[in-house]
Design a protein around this motif. Structure first.
Motif, PDB file in Angstrom:
ATOM      1  N   CYS A  43       0.850  -1.198   0.000  1.00 32.77           N
ATOM      2  CA  CYS A  43       0.000   0.000   0.000  1.00 32.77           C
ATOM      3  C   CYS A  43       0.877   1.236   0.000  1.00 32.77           C
ATOM      4  CB  CYS A  43      -0.907   0.011   1.228  1.00 32.77           C
ATOM      5  SG  CYS A  43      -2.007   1.442   1.262  1.00 32.77           S
ATOM      6  N   ARG A  83     -10.917  -9.399  -8.364  1.00 29.45           N
ATOM      7  CA  ARG A  83     -10.201  -8.147  -8.163  1.00 29.45           C
ATOM      8  C   ARG A  83      -9.020  -8.098  -9.116  1.00 29.45           C
ATOM      9  NH1 ARG A  83      -6.766  -7.841  -2.869  1.00 29.45           N
ATOM     10  NH2 ARG A  83      -6.404  -5.813  -3.794  1.00 29.45           N
ATOM     11  N   MET A  87      -3.294   1.305  -4.769  1.00 28.78           N
ATOM     12  CA  MET A  87      -4.240   2.323  -5.269  1.00 28.78           C
ATOM     13  C   MET A  87      -4.122   2.519  -6.786  1.00 28.78           C
ATOM     14  SD  MET A  87      -2.566   6.031  -4.558  1.00 28.78           S
ATOM     15  CE  MET A  87      -0.903   6.396  -5.112  1.00 28.78           C
ATOM     16  N   THR A 130      -7.771  -2.987  -7.840  1.00 26.79           N
ATOM     17  CA  THR A 130      -9.165  -2.744  -7.474  1.00 26.79           C
ATOM     18  C   THR A 130      -9.888  -4.024  -7.054  1.00 26.79           C
ATOM     19  OG1 THR A 130      -9.166  -0.898  -8.991  1.00 26.79           O
ATOM     20  CG2 THR A 130     -11.325  -1.742  -8.321  1.00 26.79           C
ATOM     21  N   TRP A 188      -8.109   8.217  -5.853  1.00 25.09           N
ATOM     22  CA  TRP A 188      -7.035   8.849  -5.070  1.00 25.09           C
ATOM     23  C   TRP A 188      -6.339   9.950  -5.848  1.00 25.09           C
ATOM     24  CZ3 TRP A 188      -7.498   8.835  -0.237  1.00 25.09           C
ATOM     25  CH2 TRP A 188      -8.029   7.728   0.436  1.00 25.09           C
TER      26      TRP A 188
HETATM   27  N1  LIG Z   1     -12.760  -1.303  -4.327  1.00 26.06           N
HETATM   28  C1  LIG Z   1     -11.600  -0.930  -3.776  1.00 26.06           C
HETATM   29  N2  LIG Z   1     -10.462  -1.537  -4.153  1.00 26.06           N
HETATM   30  C2  LIG Z   1      -9.281  -1.185  -3.614  1.00 26.06           C
HETATM   31  C3  LIG Z   1      -9.217  -0.154  -2.656  1.00 26.06           C
HETATM   32  C4  LIG Z   1     -10.424   0.483  -2.277  1.00 26.06           C
HETATM   33  O1  LIG Z   1     -10.452   1.405  -1.454  1.00 26.06           O
HETATM   34  N3  LIG Z   1     -11.600   0.065  -2.855  1.00 26.06           N
HETATM   35  N4  LIG Z   1      -7.991   0.192  -2.103  1.00 26.06           N
HETATM   36  C5  LIG Z   1      -6.791  -0.146  -2.851  1.00 26.06           C
HETATM   37  C6  LIG Z   1      -5.610  -0.026  -2.029  1.00 26.06           C
HETATM   38  S1  LIG Z   1      -5.160   1.549  -1.593  1.00 26.06           S
HETATM   39  C7  LIG Z   1      -4.853  -1.107  -1.677  1.00 26.06           C
HETATM   40  S2  LIG Z   1      -3.345  -0.904  -0.931  1.00 26.06           S
HETATM   41  C8  LIG Z   1      -5.296  -2.490  -1.965  1.00 26.06           C
HETATM   42  C9  LIG Z   1      -5.323  -3.318  -0.711  1.00 26.06           C
HETATM   43  O2  LIG Z   1      -5.808  -4.605  -0.981  1.00 26.06           O
HETATM   44  P1  LIG Z   1      -6.119  -5.584   0.224  1.00 26.06           P
HETATM   45  O3  LIG Z   1      -7.087  -4.891   1.124  1.00 26.06           O
HETATM   46  O4  LIG Z   1      -6.651  -6.844  -0.378  1.00 26.06           O
HETATM   47  O5  LIG Z   1      -4.796  -5.818   0.915  1.00 26.06           O
HETATM   48  O6  LIG Z   1      -6.598  -2.512  -2.525  1.00 26.06           O
HETATM   49  C10 LIG Z   1      -6.846  -1.523  -3.484  1.00 26.06           C
HETATM   50  N5  LIG Z   1      -8.144  -1.808  -4.024  1.00 26.06           N
END
Ligand SMILES: Nc1nc2c(c(=O)[nH]1)N[C@H]1C(S)=C(S)[C@@H](COP(=O)(O)O)O[C@H]1N2
Ligand SMILES: [Mo]
Length: 491
Positions: free
Chosen positions: A254, A336, A345, A349, A367
């Protein structure tokens, strides 16, 4: 509000007045305040936010109750004004439909009902009646209040139970067509404080903007590819499961991970390379500068990935499996993205439903709109797991160790130094691949060191021979850098 929350939990969570107001608060809070809240409350920020929303409602309804005691109409107007807030919040959610106003309307109607009931039960304030009415009247009134609170609690509990939908672990998962080499055991056997190479699903870090984990089912899930493509295509879960699935070991990180932080994890992902899906849609201008793939989640979150990173040989995946299990809901079930080498980020997703081929100029991701960079490769870093911060360590040989990553390149070496002295090479654990982290260990002979405070630091050297920078950077806008300096005490 509780009844409305229950109703929303049974239909569409984001139509819950409490959650919708929570999201609206997040959307309208200045970034500086948000950063402050995250820094002070960490992952407790979400319960705290929802608790505050609930508290504001309690205070507002108490005031409305006082008004209603004078005139019922004022109470009704007060409740209508109060209900207007979630009504607005619900309708500004990204996927809002008019039926989503249902729970808020129910909250208003139930609110009016409870208000009228409590007014009827409330003891009359006129002094002449006080003598014979006060005692039983008060008791009945208090009973009414406690009764509504209890029912309210039950409704919230039932709603929360519904929102924690069934675990996905027992669902079937299709086989890989091309398997990854299994992740080996490493230094954690010699020093249990060192992070194992494979992060179990239960302890994999979670970062997202969702107030409750989105509940998406395989049967209704689809992925659409649109934008600058020849054909708009839509895949179902079965379409994806029937493709040639590949496994890949990827370390995700992250952008909010501080030097030495915990927002990083390694797993085996099962999925389809995104480029194969994009090929079915046919990209109109694959070499256009500034091209991105904007991915959209069911919850409205978006991420923008450079198109080149989706097409090259790193195998950016549309993943449906994690460590041999279907994706857990928290990590994006049923599907995902996982993009090696870029911060989460920038394209990992979760609960992804749409890929739009476009340019960074045309669309800004979640972001990016908030000032974070869209060009953010993961910065190489070495983390010290042992000794832990401020540990008391016995004289003798100290097993210093941890984990290091330099995604897209690979870890060639890790070096360790004590108290600002010369850098010494650490021993490296088994290599998995260039997008995966690597363990390291260094036996520090502390038999002739003075007792008291010492500092150990570490740095990673990537496969190109480049050394991790000592220059410090905060996580905003494109990830932290600098060296971890771990202080320990020799006893
Ligand atoms: N739908 C969605 N996907 C997302 C995010 C989110 O806020 N919403 N955050 C992202 C971020 S900032 C990170 S670091 C990773 C984290 O994935 P994890 O929670 O499976 O570790 O998901 C990404 N995918
Ligand atoms: Mo992140």
């Amino acid at each position: 509000m509780s009844v409305a929350h229950l109703l929303a939990a049974a239909s569409n969570a984001s139509s819950s007045p409490v959650l919708a107001v929570g999201y609206a608060v997040i959307d309208h809070t200045p970034t500086a305040v948000k950063d402050w809240a995250i820094a002070h409350f960490g992952t407790k920020d979400k319960p705290l936010l929802l608790g505050t929303v609930a508290l504001v409602v309690v205070v507002a309804t108490a005031l409305i109750g006082l008004l209603a005691g004078r005139r019922k109409a004022w109470g009704a107007v007060g409740l209508a004004a109060l209900a207007a807030v979630p009504a607005w919040a619900v309708m500004t959610r990204p996927s809002a439909r008019i039926v989503d106003l249902g729970p808020t309307l129910v909250a208003f109607v139930v609110g009016i009902g409870v208000m009228l009931l409590l007014l009827r039960l409330s003891p009359s304030p006129t002094p002449s009646e006080e003598a014979d009415m006060t005692e039983p009247g008060r008791r009945v009134f208090v009973g009414g209040v406690l009764g509504s609170l209890a029912l309210s609690g039950l409704a919230v509990a039932a709603g929360q139970t519904l929102l924690q939908a069934a675990s996905t672990a027992k669902l079937s998962l299709p086989r890989a067509w091309r398997r990854a080499t299994p992740i080996p055991a490493g230094f954690e056997r010699r020093n249990p404080a060192i992070t194992p190479l494979r992060t179990p699903n239960e302890s994999f870090y979670r970062v997202d903007t969702a107030l409750t984990v989105p509940q998406v089912e395989r049967e209704s899930w689809t992925l659409t590819i649109d934008g600058d493509v020849h054909r708009r295509v839509t895949f179902t879960y079965d379409d994806i499961a029937a493709m040639k699935l590949v496994e890949k070991n990827i370390t995700m990180t992250c952008v909010s991970n501080e030097v030495g932080g915990e927002y990083v994890g390694g797993a085996t992902w099962l999925g389809v390379p995104v480029r194969r899906l994009l090929a079915e849609a046919g990209i109109k201008e694959p070499h256009r500068a500034d091209a991105q793939v904007l991915s959209t989640s069911t919850d409205g979150f978006t991420a923008g990935t450079p198109l080149a990173a989706m097409l090259d040989d790193r195998d950016a995946l549309l993943a449906i499996g994690m460590n041999g299990e279907p994706l857990p809901r928290r990590h994006g079930f049923p599907a995902r993205l996982v993009v090696p080498g870029l911060y989460g980020m920038i394209g990992s997703t979760k609960w992804v439903t749409k890929l739009t081929v476009t340019t960074f100029a045309e669309h800004q991701a979640y972001w990016t709109q908030r000032g974070w960079s869209h060009d953010a490769p993961i910065k190489p870093s070495a983390r010290i797991d042992s000794p832990s911060s401020l540990a008391q360590v016995k004289r003798g040989v100290i097993k210093v160790g941890g984990i290091a990553w330099a995604q897209r390149s690979g870890v060639r070496g890790v070096q360790v130094r004590l108290d600002g002295g010369p850098w010494r090479d650490a021993e490296l654990g088994p290599e998995v691949n260039e997008d995966f982290w690597r363990q390291w260990m260094y036996r520090l002979d502390a038999s002739s060191l003075p007792t008291g405070q010492h500092t150990v630091s570490a740095r990673v050297i990537d496969a190109d021979g480049d050394t991790q920078t000592a220059e410090r950077a905060p996580v905003f806008p494109d990830g932290s850098s600098g060296l971890q300096e771990q202080v320990f005490f020799l006893t």
